[in-house]
Every structure is written in structure tokens, then in C-alpha cells.
Design a protein around this motif. Structure first.
Motif, PDB file in Angstrom:
ATOM      1  N   GLU A   1       0.857  -1.271   0.025  1.00  0.00           N
ATOM      2  CA  GLU A   1       0.077  -0.098   0.009  1.00  0.00           C
ATOM      3  C   GLU A   1       0.769   1.247  -0.049  1.00  0.00           C
ATOM      4  O   GLU A   1       0.521   2.228  -0.786  1.00  0.00           O
ATOM      5  N   MET A   2       1.802   1.248   0.816  1.00  0.00           N
ATOM      6  CA  MET A   2       2.806   2.383   0.904  1.00  0.00           C
ATOM      7  C   MET A   2       3.673   2.540  -0.450  1.00  0.00           C
ATOM      8  O   MET A   2       3.997   3.705  -0.771  1.00  0.00           O
ATOM      9  N   PHE A   3       3.928   1.571  -1.105  1.00  0.00           N
ATOM     10  CA  PHE A   3       4.640   1.588  -2.323  1.00  0.00           C
ATOM     11  C   PHE A   3       3.658   2.450  -3.407  1.00  0.00           C
ATOM     12  O   PHE A   3       4.263   3.187  -4.125  1.00  0.00           O
ATOM     13  N   GLY A   4       2.484   2.118  -3.403  1.00  0.00           N
ATOM     14  CA  GLY A   4       1.334   2.527  -4.335  1.00  0.00           C
ATOM     15  C   GLY A   4       1.254   4.012  -3.993  1.00  0.00           C
ATOM     16  O   GLY A   4       1.318   4.765  -5.063  1.00  0.00           O
ATOM     17  N   TYR A   5       1.449   4.576  -2.652  1.00  0.00           N
ATOM     18  CA  TYR A   5       1.512   5.858  -2.424  1.00  0.00           C
ATOM     19  C   TYR A   5       2.451   6.779  -2.957  1.00  0.00           C
ATOM     20  O   TYR A   5       2.709   7.765  -3.267  1.00  0.00           O
ATOM     21  N   LEU A   6       3.991   6.005  -2.408  1.00  0.00           N
ATOM     22  CA  LEU A   6       5.203   6.638  -3.060  1.00  0.00           C
ATOM     23  C   LEU A   6       5.332   6.676  -4.443  1.00  0.00           C
ATOM     24  O   LEU A   6       5.663   7.889  -5.039  1.00  0.00           O
ATOM     25  N   ASN A   7       5.002   5.627  -5.256  1.00  0.00           N
ATOM     26  CA  ASN A   7       4.806   5.824  -6.710  1.00  0.00           C
ATOM     27  C   ASN A   7       4.029   6.812  -7.220  1.00  0.00           C
ATOM     28  O   ASN A   7       4.368   7.484  -8.103  1.00  0.00           O
ATOM     29  N   SER A   8       3.015   7.059  -6.634  1.00  0.00           N
ATOM     30  CA  SER A   8       1.933   7.724  -7.222  1.00  0.00           C
ATOM     31  C   SER A   8       2.540   9.465  -6.994  1.00  0.00           C
ATOM     32  O   SER A   8       2.342  10.141  -7.871  1.00  0.00           O
TER      33      SER A   8
END
Length: 413
Positions: A255-262
Motif C-alpha cells: 500500500e505504501m509503495f502505491g502511495y510513494l510511486n503515485s
């Protein structure tokens, strides 16, 4: 009427880039996590898949570049890519099924599909957009910015959807491909033949024209630079696995990678908006060198820092390097080579070289991750990028040299 055409072209091409990247991000931004957590592959096995992907992208880019230069502003090749985008959802489900039967069989199918559709297809769409931009009144970077926004929007939701059901991302990908189809149907570039004659002459591109690129030292200087900078693609392949491992649970890490990448790609979009201004002032060569040095810094820092916060900061440097690299590479090609071969030069000189390096380094990187760890592997990659970028300071040229004949442009006169 002439004022409306560039505006309409800009809007539609921006939208096409947006939904192309939505499709790509929905299906592939968490590819390494999906292969690791859902399919159960090891890092070395994932490296094999990325290697096959690079091989298929390599052949696609060589063929796509020459075909698109022959087509000019016609959309035949884009229509073929559209069909692949729509089929992306079912293709990934079949990819998963084939991997469960046989790793090699699944790797070949998945690598071929992803390479032909996304890694090869994006070069066609970007070079097509740049060709229209040169003949219109907008900067390529301002249109490409919407592609970054598309990736950011899709990636923001990708981690959430993955935790619910990974197949939902594949559904979103196919739906986005359908929207891409509707937009492409509306895109009308007026009188492409006459527009191209005004800029580059009436003579069509031949295979001999493309092969003459291999006789130009400046082309090989560009290849050498790209050999170093394209390592960032290998770096990014399994970075999500490394990042998610920094958290107490894989679910939180996803979930945190999705936020970071976004967040990174939103910054990248802002960079795309500003990059033309910067590159126009410092020059295409200096833009390439700057992007390469930032890339080396990012990789080396990723190997030195610890913890999710500092690793996230190093990842965000990608939002600085990529916009400048993309804008500068097109401007450098336009300045130093025959404009009729813009797609071939970009897809062969940049994208194709990236695929070759990805083919060689992906399995080696996977082995290195397992044996030495991610941090040590990133240090090695960063040093390689720094060395090739530093040498390129002396190889790349700021403009065309009168002492070196450009056979392609002479033949076009």
C-alpha cells in the motif's frame, strides 16, 4: 482553423498518453510484487521474466521505429497497439496460468506480450507525439506530462486494489485500453503528407537510410550514453519488493509503495512541464549529462541509506531525472540527426539499447539481489551509471559538426 488543430492534437495526444500509462501502470506497476507474492517466484526467476521482456521489446522497438517512420503521421501501428492494450487484462490472467504450469513457458508469453504492448508501444506513442509537436505549436514535454499523471493516478489505487484482489488492476487496465481506442478514433492529423514535406522533404524513409545511422560516430556516442542511463530500468524492476520489505507486513508495504510511486509520478509530471524550459536553456547535451548524474546519485544513495523514509527520498529523485532525460533525448536527436528518422533513432538508439541492457542485466541483477542483497547491488549499478555519464561528457555533441558529414541529411536534400 490552423490555430485549432494544434490545440486539438495536443488535447487528444495528452489524453492518449494519460490512458496508455493508466493501462500500463494498472497492469505492471506492481508486477514484481505480483510475481513474488501471488505467483510465488524468486528474485532470480523474476529476473528471467524481465530478461525475456527486454528481448521482445528489443525486436519490437527495432521494427516499430522503422515502420512508424515509414508511416509518418498515419495511425496504423497505433491501432495495433490499441488492440493489445484492450487485451491486457485477459493476457495477464493467462500469464499467471502459464507460469503455474511452466516458468519458461509463462516467461516467454508474458515477456512477449508486455514487451510488444508497453515497452515497445510507448516508444511509438512518444515519438508520434513528438513528431506532431514539432509540426505544431506545443512542447513534447507538456503532452508527455499527462502520461506521468496517468501513471500516478493508476498507481495511487493499484496498491489498494492489489490488497483487495490483484485481478481488479487487470480489469482497470482493459477498461483504460477501451478509452484509448475511443480517443485514437477521434484523433485527426490534417494533411500529414504535406506537413511532412514542408519540414523534411518529399523523400520517404528507406531501409538504407536507417542503416546509414550505423556509420555515424555521433550515433554510437549516443548509444554509449544510453547504455549507462538505461540501467535505471533494471534498478526499478524489483525495487517494489525491496521497498515493501522495509515495513512490518507486506500488505502495508504494498500500500505504501502505491502511495510513494503515485507521489513520485505526480512530481514527475510537474518536471515534464518544467523540463522543456530547462533543456532549452542549458542545451540538450547538458540536459542529458545532468539527468545521468542525478540517476547515478539516486542509485548510489539507495545502496547507502536505510529505512523507508530515506529510501523513499532517493526514489523521488526519479521525478527529476526522467523528465529532463526524455525531453533532452528528443531535442538532441532532432539537433544531430535526420528528422525523418526520429522514431527509428528514439526507438533504436534509446529504447532498443535499454532493452539490450535489460536483457543482459535483469537475470544478473536478480542473482545479485539474492547473493549480495539489494543495497550492494544498487551501489554497483550507480557506479556504472556515473562512469558512463562522465565519459559521455566528452563524447556527446552540443550541435551538428561541420567536419562530420551527416549522410542522412545530405541524401534527403
Amino acid at each position: 482553423m490552423m490555430k485549432k488543430r494544434p490545440s486539438q492534437s495536443y488535447l487528444l495526444l495528452s489524453a492518449l498518453l494519460f490512458f496508455f500509462f493508466v493501462t500500463w501502470s494498472s497492469s505492471s506497476s506492481l508486477l514484481s510484487i505480483w510475481l513474488h507474492q501471488e505467483v510465488g517466484l524468486k528474485a532470480s526467476e523474476t529476473g528471467i521474466i524481465f530478461s525475456v521482456l527486454s528481448v521482445s521489446a528489443l525486436f519490437a522497438q527495432v521494427c516499430y521505429g522503422f515502420i512508424q517512420d515509414r508511416l509518418g503521421l498515419r495511425k496504423h501501428l497505433l491501432w495495433c497497439i490499441t488492440g493489445l492494450l484492450i487485451l491486457s487484462g485477459p493476457a495477464y490472467l493467462l500469464f499467471s496460468y502459464l507460469l503455474s504450469i511452466n516458468i519458461l513457458l509463462g516467461s516467454v508469453f508474458g515477456g512477449l506480450f508486455i514487451g510488444l504492448t508497453f515497452n515497445g508501444g510507448i516508444g511509438v506513442l512518444e515519438s508520434y507525439t513528438e513528431r506532431v509537436a514539432r509540426q505544431s505549436t506545443f512542447e513534447f514535454g507538456r503532452a508527455r506530462m499527462w502520461g506521468s499523471l496517468g501513471w500516478a493516478v493508476a498507481t495511487f489505487f493499484a496498491g489498494l486494489l492489489f490488497n483487495i484482489n490483484p485481478d481488479l488492476n487487470f480489469l482497470v487496465a482493459s477498461c483504460s485500453g477501451g478509452i484509448f481506442f475511443c480517443l485514437l478514433a477521434r484523433l485527426k492529423i490534417a494533411a500529414p503528407a504535406s506537413m511532412e514535406k514542408l519540414e523534411i522533404g518529399a523523400k520517404k524513409v528507406s531501409l538504407d537510410d536507417a542503416l546509414r545511422l550505423l556509420t555515424l560516430p555521433r550515433f554510437w556516442a549516443l548509444i554509449f550514453f544510453v547504455v549507462g542511463t538505461c540501467i535505471y530500468g533494471v534498478y526499478d524492476q524489483q525495487f517494489p519488493v525491496y521497498f515493501s520489505s522495509q515495513f512490518p507486513t507486506l500488505k502495508e508495504g504494498n500500500e505504501m509503495f502505491g502511495y510513494l510511486n503515485s507521489f513520485q509520478v505526480f512530481l514527475e509530471a510537474a518536471g515534464m512541464f518544467c523540463a522543456p524550459w530547462l533543456v532549452n536553456r542549458v542545451g540538450a547535451k547538458n540536459g542529458l549529462i545532468f539527468a545521468g548524474m542525478v540517476m547515478a546519485l539516486r542509485m548510489i544513495a539507495s545502496g547507502l541509506v536505510e529505512g523507508p523514509l530515506l529510501i523513499s527520498i532517493t526514489k523521488l529523485l526519479h521525478a527529476v531525472e526522467l523528465p529532463i532525460l526524455l525531453v533532452a533525448i528528443f531535442k538532441y536527436n532532432s539537433l544531430n540527426f535526420d528528422k525523418r528518422l526520429s522514431s527509428t533513432i528514439y526507438l533504436v538508439g534509446f529504447a532498443c539499447t535499454s532493452s539490450i541492457i535489460g536483457t543482459v542485466l535483469s537475470p544478473l541483477a536478480g542473482f545479485s539481489y539474492e547473493k549480495f542483497g539489494f543495497a550492494q547491488s544498487y551501489l554497483i549499478m550507480g557506479i556504472m551509471v556515473f562512469c558512463t555519464t562522465f565519459i559521455s561528457i566528452f563524447l556527446l555533441r552540443s550541435n551538428k559538426s561541420s567536419s562530420e558529414p551527416t549522410f542522412l541529411q545530405q541524401k534527403a536534400v
